[in-house]
Design an enzyme around this catalytic site. Structure first.
Site, PDB file in Angstrom:
ATOM      1  N   GLU A 142      -2.859  -3.497   0.927  1.00  0.00           N
ATOM      2  CA  GLU A 142      -1.980  -3.554  -0.239  1.00  0.00           C
ATOM      3  C   GLU A 142      -2.778  -3.845  -1.511  1.00  0.00           C
ATOM      4  O   GLU A 142      -2.588  -4.884  -2.165  1.00  0.00           O
ATOM      5  CB  GLU A 142      -0.883  -4.606  -0.045  1.00  0.00           C
ATOM      6  CG  GLU A 142       0.116  -4.232   1.033  1.00  0.00           C
ATOM      7  CD  GLU A 142       1.351  -5.128   1.045  1.00  0.00           C
ATOM      8  OE1 GLU A 142       1.267  -6.250   0.519  1.00  0.00           O
ATOM      9  OE2 GLU A 142       2.384  -4.693   1.580  1.00  0.00           O
ATOM     10  N   GLU A 298       4.439  -1.261   7.387  1.00  0.00           N
ATOM     11  CA  GLU A 298       4.946  -2.625   7.549  1.00  0.00           C
ATOM     12  C   GLU A 298       6.415  -2.657   7.188  1.00  0.00           C
ATOM     13  O   GLU A 298       6.813  -2.125   6.147  1.00  0.00           O
ATOM     14  CB  GLU A 298       4.242  -3.610   6.603  1.00  0.00           C
ATOM     15  CG  GLU A 298       2.848  -3.996   6.960  1.00  0.00           C
ATOM     16  CD  GLU A 298       2.287  -5.003   5.952  1.00  0.00           C
ATOM     17  OE1 GLU A 298       3.064  -5.794   5.371  1.00  0.00           O
ATOM     18  OE2 GLU A 298       1.071  -4.971   5.728  1.00  0.00           O
TER      19      GLU A 298
HETATM   20  C1  GLA Z   1       2.536  -7.694   2.949  1.00  0.00           C
HETATM   21  C2  GLA Z   1       1.162  -7.890   3.562  1.00  0.00           C
HETATM   22  C3  GLA Z   1       1.190  -8.581   4.872  1.00  0.00           C
HETATM   23  C4  GLA Z   1       2.198  -9.703   4.878  1.00  0.00           C
HETATM   24  C5  GLA Z   1       3.547  -9.154   4.521  1.00  0.00           C
HETATM   25  C6  GLA Z   1       4.646 -10.175   4.569  1.00  0.00           C
HETATM   26  O1  GLA Z   1       3.124  -6.525   3.291  1.00  0.00           O
HETATM   27  O2  GLA Z   1       0.471  -6.680   3.682  1.00  0.00           O
HETATM   28  O3  GLA Z   1      -0.097  -9.072   5.135  1.00  0.00           O
HETATM   29  O4  GLA Z   1       1.811 -10.664   3.960  1.00  0.00           O
HETATM   30  O5  GLA Z   1       3.476  -8.675   3.202  1.00  0.00           O
HETATM   31  O6  GLA Z   1       5.886  -9.607   4.270  1.00  0.00           O
END
Ligand code: GLA
Length: 690
Positions: A142, A298
């Site tokens: 991210e 995710e």
């Molecule tokens: C992001 C991050 C993860 C985690 C999630 C929690 O997507 O990439 O590592 O912190 O948020 O929702």
């Protein structure tokens, strides 16, 4: 269909790893993203490397038939990096350092960070490039998520170099930024700083370059790692995880460098617009790489930990949200994370395997979902399935939300309102940049396209000339790619297409918008809504409210479809249509409220011939198409019946109607049908007030 989660075995003793693999198999997991935050475990000190544990974990996963999306682990530098190399730390607007203790505490443009991260990536790649379990590579994580901008000295130096590369001479930069204003003329690139805390507004053209630079620095980090992976002989697909409409990174510029688009999406269970907003996000990421299925990298199985209040999902919502991704082009369904953490900031975040164990609602939902996905037949790739395109552009986002404008506009909120007019009708939409507009679409909607590049204007003009229908609205075609007015007033590029002459903006009192990011936008009342002021116009026999602005436009060939009934512009055009080439262009001179948006969309859809995926959808039922696959999802509170003829993709049985319980999902094969004939365009001389 890929199914799995982030896997962080480094948070657990080795005894747990066998149980992890066993339970992963039980849940239907076939892939995990491994080691995203494992840098400090792999390299506990600057000259100490430990791959043994990773060899063991990858070996166990491989033996269990579970593939690995191997992370480059560069998203969170270990404490020794910050101690030994403080020049890697980023800085805030006032130049103060961000410190370690959380994650993502690195300056993207820091040469030292890049060197250290590069070394880590090289060693990982050389060790695992040919490992049979490794099927993908996950670069960083991210990018930019917590650190939207870095104002450090590393950024300062990189910014100067970036500007020199772009503008070549300081005179060209002065010209592009309009620095004769407020005595801002630069004598050399060394005189330029990042836009750190200043007494008042920074030069808006400089802010636009700063945003471009910020996105490019993050992209450079991704590309640097990608190149190291390729040089080490990696042949597996390489990606990183996007965050949908994420303002700091212009993902459209990133997409060509990703072998597959991966996206993280966390709809807020308490947000009334979550279905619409998540649909937009999924359409956006699908549209970034047309024809290539994307991966939901995710989502949460239940509650997250990072909103002020974190309710869980309603029963069935996990299936419904998952189906929305598949419907809109995803071929992978992943979660954050596999096993709930027992320590750290995310210990309250849900996971596939809850801390409370396998006798839980979550575990049941996860295993049932795994079984259902595993039983799906092979799905068609998403094609050019949409007849409608919505223009959404990052550079415009950055420019339109700069300060000192006639009114504040929350671009994403406004775009989502227009998107909602199509989503609620079950009409499929691609999300495109202005330059991507072409006649594969019947209807193109371009809200608040304030910054319009020359090539974008040319593509939109061609589109209408060749028979397409355009809808655009207030505060569009105002500046060029430098955020400067063009000669000849406003709406200079699209004026002939729209058959309009634009006079002025007519900001309405009380309109203000704030926020950023999908959650912030939709948590309360629509941020585009005025706290006072507003104008009315009549459309579809009903009075409609206009907000933000009531612009003064004069027909120069256009037909007036609706006029303002009130306010300073009473009697002036509120909605116009204009025949141009073999197409038609509509202009709405205010931002209507939700009902008004709906009425304008209804009018323009009828004129364009764009059709819903399935006719006669009951309220609350979402439909989307990818090739021959039509997915129906009932987000409503009660069971519904939908008449649709096709083949149930799961049972193989022919159907003519399906019954969907609340949160129920049906995957059907239904061949696409041709677009409907559009309504005849209005004669040019008729003035119709509906
Ligand atoms: C992001 C991050 C993860 C985690 C999630 C929690 O997507 O990439 O590592 O912190 O948020 O929702």
């Amino acid at each position: 269909m890929l199914y799995g989660a982030d896997y962080n075995p480094d948070q657990w003793p080795e005894e747990v790893w066998d149980e992890d693999v066993r339970l992963m198999r039980e849940a239907g997991v076939n892939i995990v993203s491994l080691g995203i935050f494992a840098w400090s475990r792999i390299q506990p000190a600057e000259d100490v490397w430990d791959f043994d544990w990773l060899d063991t974990v990858i070996g166990k996963l491989h033996a269990g038939g579970i593939s690995v999306n191997l992370a480059t682990a560069t998203a969170s530098p270990p404490p020794w990096v910050s101690k030994n190399h403080p020049e890697t730390l980023p800085a805030d607007e006032s130049g103060a350092s961000y410190w370690p203790g959380s994650r993502q505490h690195f300056a993207p443009s820091s040469p030292t960070y890049r060197r250290l991260a590069g070394e880590l990536v090289r060693r990982l790649a050389e060790r695992y490039a040919h490992h049979p379990a490794v099927v993908m590579w996950h670069v960083g994580n991210e990018f930019g998520c917590h650190l939207w901008m870095d104002f450090s000295d590393a950024a300062r130096d990189a910014y100067r170099a970036w500007l020199e590369k772009k503008h070549t001479t300081v005179d060209a930069l002065n010209d592009a930024w309009g620095t004769s204003f407020w005595s801002q003329r630069y004598g050399s690139f060394e005189e330029i700083f990042p836009p750190r805390l200043a007494p008042y507004s920074h030069n808006p053209s400089s802010m636009l370059d700063w945003r471009r630079f910020t996105s490019d620095m993050l992209l450079e980090c991704y590309l640097l790692e990608r190149e190291i992976l390729l040089a080490a002989g990696v042949t597996q697909p390489i990606t990183t995880n996007f965050m949908g409409p994420f303002k700091p990174a212009d993902y459209r510029r990133w997409a060509p460098h990703m072998d597959v688009i991966a996206d993280d999406c966390y709809p807020d269970p308490s947000d009334p617009h979550r279905i619409r907003d998540a649909a937009f996000q999924r359409d956006l990421v699908r549209s970034l790489k047309p024809g290539v299925p994307w991966l939901l990298w995710e989502q949460a199985t239940d509650a997250v930990n990072w909103r002020p209040a974190n309710p869980g999902k309603r029963p069935g919502a996990l299936v419904a949200e998952t189906a929305q991704s598949i419907a809109r082009g995803a071929d992978g369904i992943m979660f954050f994370q596999w096993r709930q953490s027992r320590a750290g900031s995310e210990k309250f975040h849900s996971a596939m395997l809850p801390h409370a164990g396998t006798e839980t609602r979550t575990w049941n939902a996860v295993t049932e979902l795994g079984a259902r996905l595993a039983a799906l037949p092979e799905l068609p790739a998403p094609g050019r399935d949409a007849q409608v395109a919505l223009v959404f552009d990052w550079e415009n986002w950055w420019a339109v939300e700069e300060r000192d404008h006639p009114t504040e506009i929350d671009y994403l909120a406004l775009v989502l309102e227009w998107y909602g007019g199509f989503h609620s009708r079950g009409i499929q939409v691609d999300i495109v940049g202005p330059e991507e507009v072409d006649r594969a679409y019947d209807l193109v909607v371009a809200p608040a396209l304030y910054l319009l590049r020359d090539d974008g204007a040319a593509a939109i003009t061609r589109f209408v000339e060749d028979g397409g229908t355009l809808l655009t609205g207030p505060f569009s075609d105002i500046v060029d790619a430098r955020d400067q007015f063009r000669d000849g007033g406003f709406v200079t590029q699209l004026g002939p297409v729209l058959g309009l002459r634009f006079e002025d903006f007519g900001a309405l009192p009380g309109a203000s918008a704030g926020g950023s990011g999908i959650g912030a936008l939709t948590a309360g009342p629509s941020p585009a809504a005025p706290s006072g002021g507003g104008v009315t116009f009549t459309l579809g026999g009903q009075p409609r409210t206009g907000r933000l602005v009531a612009e003064s436009v004069h027909p120069a060939g256009a037909t007036v479809v609706a006029s303002f009934d009130s306010g300073l512009r009473a009697g002036a055009p509120a909605l116009t249509r204009h025949r141009f080439g073999t197409g038609e262009a509509w202009y709405v001179a205010t931002q209507p409220d939700a009902d008004g948006v709906d009425a304008v969309v209804a009018t323009v859809v009828a004129a364009s011939g764009a059709r819903p995926v399935v006719d006669g959808l009951p309220e609350g039922v979402e439909a989307a198409r990818r090739g021959d696959l039509v997915t129906l999802i009932n987000h409503g509170e009660t069971a519904v019946e939908v008449a649709v003829t096709g083949t149930d993709a799961e049972s193989g049985l022919a159907v003519e109607r399906v019954v969907l319980d609340t949160q129920g999902v049906a995957f059907l094969f239904v061949p696409a049908v041709a677009a409907a004939e559009p309504e005849a365009p209005a004669a040019q001389d008729a003035v119709t007030v509906v």
